[in-house]
Structures are given as C-alpha cells and as structure tokens.
Design an enzyme around this catalytic site. Structure first.
Site, PDB file in Angstrom:
ATOM      1  N   HIS A   1     -74.539 -27.252 -69.934  1.00 52.90           N
ATOM      2  CA  HIS A   1     -73.481 -26.496 -69.239  1.00 52.90           C
ATOM      3  C   HIS A   1     -72.495 -26.000 -70.281  1.00 52.90           C
ATOM      4  O   HIS A   1     -72.221 -26.668 -71.270  1.00 52.90           O
ATOM      5  CB  HIS A   1     -72.747 -27.400 -68.231  1.00 52.90           C
ATOM      6  CG  HIS A   1     -71.977 -26.611 -67.223  1.00 52.90           C
ATOM      7  ND1 HIS A   1     -70.733 -26.125 -67.467  1.00 52.90           N
ATOM      8  CD2 HIS A   1     -72.321 -26.204 -65.983  1.00 52.90           C
ATOM      9  CE1 HIS A   1     -70.307 -25.455 -66.412  1.00 52.90           C
ATOM     10  NE2 HIS A   1     -71.252 -25.477 -65.495  1.00 52.90           N
TER      11      HIS A   1
ATOM     12  N   ASP B   1     -77.448 -27.690 -60.762  1.00 50.99           N
ATOM     13  CA  ASP B   1     -78.738 -27.143 -60.289  1.00 50.99           C
ATOM     14  C   ASP B   1     -79.892 -28.124 -60.417  1.00 50.99           C
ATOM     15  O   ASP B   1     -80.992 -27.819 -59.937  1.00 50.99           O
ATOM     16  CB  ASP B   1     -79.062 -25.870 -61.081  1.00 50.99           C
ATOM     17  CG  ASP B   1     -78.072 -24.757 -60.765  1.00 50.99           C
ATOM     18  OD1 ASP B   1     -77.488 -24.190 -61.700  1.00 50.99           O
ATOM     19  OD2 ASP B   1     -77.847 -24.505 -59.569  1.00 50.99           O
TER      20      ASP B   1
HETATM   21  C1  SDX Z   1     -74.589 -22.867 -63.573  1.00 54.14           C
HETATM   22  O1  SDX Z   1     -70.426 -21.683 -65.889  1.00 54.14           O
HETATM   23  C2  SDX Z   1     -70.547 -22.330 -64.787  1.00 54.14           C
HETATM   24  O2  SDX Z   1     -69.605 -22.950 -64.329  1.00 54.14           O
HETATM   25  C3  SDX Z   1     -71.914 -22.200 -64.127  1.00 54.14           C
HETATM   26  C4  SDX Z   1     -72.142 -23.077 -62.901  1.00 54.14           C
HETATM   27  C5  SDX Z   1     -71.280 -22.669 -61.736  1.00 54.14           C
HETATM   28  O3  SDX Z   1     -71.041 -23.520 -60.881  1.00 54.14           O
HETATM   29  O4  SDX Z   1     -70.949 -21.448 -61.637  1.00 54.14           O
HETATM   30  O5  SDX Z   1     -71.905 -24.441 -63.216  1.00 54.14           O
HETATM   31  C6  SDX Z   1     -73.608 -22.946 -62.444  1.00 54.14           C
HETATM   32  O6  SDX Z   1     -74.909 -21.781 -64.007  1.00 54.14           O
HETATM   33  C7  SDX Z   1     -75.103 -24.160 -64.176  1.00 54.14           C
HETATM   34  C8  SDX Z   1     -76.052 -23.909 -65.405  1.00 54.14           C
HETATM   35  C9  SDX Z   1     -77.438 -23.600 -64.867  1.00 54.14           C
HETATM   36  N1  SDX Z   1     -78.348 -23.184 -65.968  1.00 54.14           N
HETATM   37  C10 SDX Z   1     -79.319 -23.995 -66.411  1.00 54.14           C
HETATM   38  O7  SDX Z   1     -79.536 -25.138 -65.998  1.00 54.14           O
HETATM   39  C11 SDX Z   1     -80.218 -23.330 -67.466  1.00 54.14           C
HETATM   40  C12 SDX Z   1     -80.481 -24.314 -68.605  1.00 54.14           C
HETATM   41  N2  SDX Z   1     -79.261 -24.500 -69.354  1.00 54.14           N
HETATM   42  C13 SDX Z   1     -79.015 -23.676 -70.507  1.00 54.14           C
HETATM   43  O8  SDX Z   1     -79.646 -22.470 -70.572  1.00 54.14           O
HETATM   44  C14 SDX Z   1     -77.606 -23.775 -71.075  1.00 54.14           C
HETATM   45  O9  SDX Z   1     -77.299 -25.103 -71.126  1.00 54.14           O
HETATM   46  C15 SDX Z   1     -76.484 -23.011 -70.389  1.00 54.14           C
HETATM   47  C16 SDX Z   1     -76.837 -21.583 -70.210  1.00 54.14           C
HETATM   48  C17 SDX Z   1     -76.171 -23.621 -69.072  1.00 54.14           C
HETATM   49  C18 SDX Z   1     -75.255 -23.142 -71.284  1.00 54.14           C
HETATM   50  O10 SDX Z   1     -75.547 -22.461 -72.453  1.00 54.14           O
HETATM   51  P1  SDX Z   1     -74.477 -22.388 -73.655  1.00 54.14           P
HETATM   52  O11 SDX Z   1     -73.182 -23.004 -73.297  1.00 54.14           O
HETATM   53  O12 SDX Z   1     -74.472 -20.962 -74.148  1.00 54.14           O
HETATM   54  O13 SDX Z   1     -75.077 -23.352 -74.693  1.00 54.14           O
HETATM   55  P2  SDX Z   1     -76.147 -22.929 -75.794  1.00 54.14           P
HETATM   56  O14 SDX Z   1     -77.224 -22.094 -75.172  1.00 54.14           O
HETATM   57  O15 SDX Z   1     -75.393 -22.361 -76.966  1.00 54.14           O
HETATM   58  O16 SDX Z   1     -76.775 -24.358 -76.171  1.00 54.14           O
HETATM   59  C19 SDX Z   1     -76.175 -25.198 -77.165  1.00 54.14           C
HETATM   60  C20 SDX Z   1     -77.381 -25.955 -77.776  1.00 54.14           C
HETATM   61  C21 SDX Z   1     -78.466 -25.013 -78.312  1.00 54.14           C
HETATM   62  O17 SDX Z   1     -79.156 -25.730 -79.311  1.00 54.14           O
HETATM   63  P3  SDX Z   1     -78.719 -25.507 -80.875  1.00 54.14           P
HETATM   64  O18 SDX Z   1     -78.710 -24.003 -81.128  1.00 54.14           O
HETATM   65  O19 SDX Z   1     -77.330 -26.125 -80.979  1.00 54.14           O
HETATM   66  O20 SDX Z   1     -79.792 -26.251 -81.665  1.00 54.14           O
HETATM   67  O21 SDX Z   1     -78.011 -26.738 -76.739  1.00 54.14           O
HETATM   68  C22 SDX Z   1     -79.342 -26.253 -76.549  1.00 54.14           C
HETATM   69  C23 SDX Z   1     -79.399 -24.864 -77.139  1.00 54.14           C
HETATM   70  O22 SDX Z   1     -80.729 -24.539 -77.557  1.00 54.14           O
HETATM   71  N3  SDX Z   1     -79.582 -26.244 -75.089  1.00 54.14           N
HETATM   72  C24 SDX Z   1     -80.711 -26.621 -74.501  1.00 54.14           C
HETATM   73  C25 SDX Z   1     -80.471 -26.495 -73.128  1.00 54.14           C
HETATM   74  N4  SDX Z   1     -79.228 -26.040 -72.926  1.00 54.14           N
HETATM   75  C26 SDX Z   1     -78.683 -25.882 -74.143  1.00 54.14           C
HETATM   76  N5  SDX Z   1     -81.898 -27.053 -75.003  1.00 54.14           N
HETATM   77  C27 SDX Z   1     -82.850 -27.366 -74.088  1.00 54.14           C
HETATM   78  N6  SDX Z   1     -82.694 -27.278 -72.745  1.00 54.14           N
HETATM   79  C28 SDX Z   1     -81.530 -26.838 -72.244  1.00 54.14           C
HETATM   80  N7  SDX Z   1     -81.376 -26.739 -70.926  1.00 54.14           N
END
Ligand code: SDX
Length: 428
Positions: free
Chosen positions: A307, A364
C-alpha cells in the site's frame, strides 16, 4: 511559533511556511515557490511526498495503521454504524440525527430510478463488457438525463445532485450485473433499506420470491463502510481534479470509477481472487508464487499486498479477515482459497522481502473471498468497491467545490528536444 522551511535554490535563499494539520502532520506550503525562485518547481512522480489539498474528511496514519472518517475510528463505525449513516457523516461532517437520516434516506429513495432511455445505452453493451466500463459510462450518461445537476454551485443544488446519484448508482450497479447475467432489469423495493434493496436488485429472480439474508446484508453493509473513503487515493484524486474544472459531480464520479478499475487500485480485489484461483489450480504451491513476487524479472505481484500509505497492517484488512471467517462460517461455505490466502499472508509476514518493504495485506486481499461467498461474481467485485467509495468521492468533491479550490494543473520538467527547424519530407 510557526515553523518555516528554508530552501536554497537557483542562487536564492527562500523561506516557506510549514502548516500543521489537526493530527500534527506537517507540510511545507510551496504556493509561492515558482514565483519566488525564478521558475523552480518540485517534481514527485506518483505524488508520494506531495499533498494535493487540506481535507477534514478522512485521517490515515500509515505507520500506525489508523483510519478515521470525520474523527470516528473505522473499527467503531464498522461495528456500530450502517452504511447510509456513514455516507451522511462523510458528506456532511456529522453523524445524522434520526430525523436527518430519515430525510436523507427518503430523498435518496425518491431518486432511486433512472430514465427508461438509460436501458437503451445498457442494451448497446455486449454481455462480455466489464461492469466497471458499463458503470462508468452509465454514470456519465446521468449528466444527459439530469442536466440541472451539472453546473451546481449552491449547497442546495449540490444536495439535490448528491441524493440523485446516491439513489441511482445502486440501480446502475445492479443493472450492470443483471445485463451480464442476462436477467431482466429490476428496481427493487423502496420499502427496503439501502443495502437490502441493492442486494434485491442484484439477485432478485423474475420467477422466484426474493428472500433477504440478514447475514449477507450485514456483511455487505460493513464492507461498504470499510470502502467508503480513503483520503487522496488515486480515484479520489481523479474525482477532485476532474471536479476542479467544474465538470460536475457525475462526470467526476465517472472518471473516478475508471481510475478505480485499474488492478493496482480497486481492480486488485478481482485480481486477488484470480491470483488465488491460479495458485489453487497450480497445486496450491504458495512458495512458488512468493518467489515470483520477489523476482524482479517476473512482472507478477502479490495482489492485495502492499500500500502506498499503510506501512503496517491496513486496518480494513484486519476487519475483513475476521469477517471472512464469520461470514463463511455463518453461511457454511468452505472456500479453499481462504486457506491459500491465509497461508500466503503467514509466509509474507515472515519473509524479509515483504517485511523490509513493509508489504502487508491491504483492503483488497480478503474482500473478494467474502464477496464470492455472498454469491457476487468476480467481475462485480470492483463495482462493489465503487458502490462503497461513492459517498467518499461525493464528500471529497463537495469539500473541493465548497473550498473553491483552483483548477488542478500540475507543472512538469521538459526533457524533450530543444528548438529545431522543420525539414521538408524530401530532406528527412
Ligand atoms: C487500493 O491509495 C489508497 O488508499 C488505495 C486504496 C483505497 O482504499 O483507495 O487503499 C485501495 O488501491 C489498495 C491497493 C490495491 N493494489 C494491490 O493490491 C496491487 C498490489 N500492490 C502493489 O502494486 C503496490 O503495493 C501498490 C500499487 C499498492 C503501492 O505501490 P507503491 O506505493 O508505488 O509502491 P512500489 O510499487 O514503489 O513498491 C515498493 C517496493 C517495490 O520493490 P523495490 O523496487 O523497492 O525492490 O515494494 C515492491 C515493489 O516491487 N512491491 C511489491 C508489491 N507491492 C510493492 N512486490 C510484490 N508484490 C506486491 N504486491
């Protein structure tokens, strides 16, 4: 003594006021930066460090896993309130008195129908259309059928536009589902409560008496509360920026629905179930999928994990996880993917890749398991998220308009070609 921030840039030493929020959050107010610095701007892809507005609606503390709507904890609201009360609270700022709630409910019911010509638009969609695309289109179509709800400025006109979409949105959401299922469209029954009527519109069969299930309706009510607002997330920011051009409430909501559809945002609840089904079909080997999630060469992400704000447990995920056990138990539903989900959670919570990046289950991760147990098809999971988020989008749009916020128009840093002269095609 108010704080100030000092910035030395472009040969100038600049001071900026630091504002403090109601929960002691601090922000550097850079409204004067570009003018004072000779054109310098900030850049922050994804706005990870940038506040777009001040807001009195929802407070999140991602480090401590806190979520409050207008000062009330999500735990208390999920336990004691109902969705329409929470909608009123988010939109108007206070929990309604019995009389206020009764009027809000009646005004919404008076609008819980749509122009018959909307069915012609719905008929134009193939059954294979994703309900989020249908819902976004039908919501935008409300503009054409309710022109007096577009350029609203007075609070009275806003109230009328708000009760209209609160009444019509559940109809459109249920119709998007019924279209896909090949069922005749249904208006439900306005003697029922908001959630009960929605569930009847979703599942009522033309040749069978509809029997409401209080366990199901109470669970849906709680899930809608948990999804109702979440400060400046992607779809809410979309609603605010579209609304800032005075495009009107329904156009702003329609844009918000499209933003929510993405699998990185609200579309994740559908992607989680599809992922868990894939893991189940692949023999339930969670370790293989954990390895894929950590492999930078593999585009696979553990959907429902991580998140932007929560670097601790998403408080909503905790509530939904308990509710999943309760609902499946009450309905006598055994769903093997619930065990797979719990297994993934346990493994992730002890895996340094996830622990170091503070990746926890988000809203989710478990919600789809409950929706599925309640008989809601997977493609309707994100429309359910939209139905819950509707009052939050409305509240944020209303706040933005009442605050008379300027049109949203970010700057950029240009990285393209410098000036060059046109060449005739014969010379390229
Ligand atoms: C919602 O914003 C809100 O409030 C949203 C929400 C709401 O109520 O409106 O809460 C609802 O959208 C919840 C999120 C639902 N999405 C997912 O579950 C999709 C999976 N999650 C990710 O794609 C990710 O965690 C996000 C999109 C939710 C957040 O992405 P960020 O903040 O841009 O973080 P990032 O992509 O920069 O990740 C940081 C690190 C990275 O690794 P490094 O580059 O540091 O090595 O964490 C890793 C990412 O690769 N990472 C994951 C991951 N999420 C982040 N690795 C594997 N699986 C994951 N799910």
């Amino acid at each position: 003594m108010a704080d100030i921030a000092i910035l030395e840039v472009n040969g100038k030493r600049l001071e900026f006021p630091v504002i403090k929020g109601a929960e002691n959050e601090l922000a550097i107010d850079i409204k004067t930066l570009r003018a004072a610095s000779g054109g310098v701007v900030t850049i922050d892809p994804g706005y990870k460090n940038t506040g777009s507005c001040t807001s009195a609606i929802t407070f999140l503390n991602g480090e401590e896993g806190i979520l409050r709507y207008r000062g009330y904890s999500i735990e208390e609201l999920a336990d004691k309130a109902d969705f329409l009360e929470v909608a009123y609270l988010l939109i108007f700022g206070e929990l309604p008195t019995a009389a206020q709630l009764a009027k809000f409910d009646a005004d919404i019911k008076a609008e819980a129908h749509v122009d018959e010509d909307v069915k012609k638009i719905l008929d134009g969609f193939p059954k294979t259309a994703h309900p989020m695309g249908v819902l976004s289109s039908l919501t935008s179509a409300l503009i054409a059928f309710n022109p007096d709800s577009v350029n609203v400025n007075s609070e009275e006109d806003m109230y009328n536009a708000i009760v209209k979409i609160m009444g019509k949105f559940p109809v459109l959401t249920a119709w998007a589902h019924r279209k896909k299922m090949g069922l005749p469209l249904d208006y439900g029954d306005d003697s029922l409560g908001y959630v009960e009527n929605f569930m009847k519109m979703m599942f009522n069969k033309p040749n069978k008496e509809y029997k409401a299930n209080s366990v199901i309706n109470n669970s849906i009510d709680k899930l809608l509360i948990l999804h109702a607002d979440h400060e400046q997330n992607c779809s809410t920011s979309t609603v605010r920026i579209v609304g800032s051009s005075h495009a009107g409430l329904y156009a702003s909501i329609s844009a918000g629905i499209s933003a929510l559809w993405g699998p990185l945002h609200g579309g994740a609840n559908q992607a989680v179930i599809e992922m868990l089904e894939d893991i189940k079909a692949d023999g339930g080997d969670t370790k293989k999928y954990m390895a894929k999630a950590k492999d930078k060469q593999d585009p696979f992400r553990l959907m429902g994990f991580g998140h932007r704000v929560y670097k601790n447990f998403d408080p909503r995920a905790k509530i939904i996880k308990v509710a999943a056990d309760d609902v499946l138990g009450a309905l006598g539903v055994e769903d093997p993917i619930l065990e797979i989900a719990k297994g993934l959670e346990q493994e992730a919570l002890s895996d340094s890749y996830f622990v170091d990046r503070k990746l926890y289950p988000n809203v989710d991760f478990y919600s789809g398991i409950i929706y599925r147990a309640l008989g809601i098809p997977t493609e309707m999971f994100t429309p359910m998220f939209a139905l819950g988020r509707l009052p939050g989008w409305i509240a944020q749009w209303r706040e933005m308009r009442l605050q008379k916020e300027p049109i949203g128009r970010p700057r950029q840093i240009y990285t393209g070609e410098n000036l060059r002269s046109f060449k005739d095609v014969s010379k390229r």
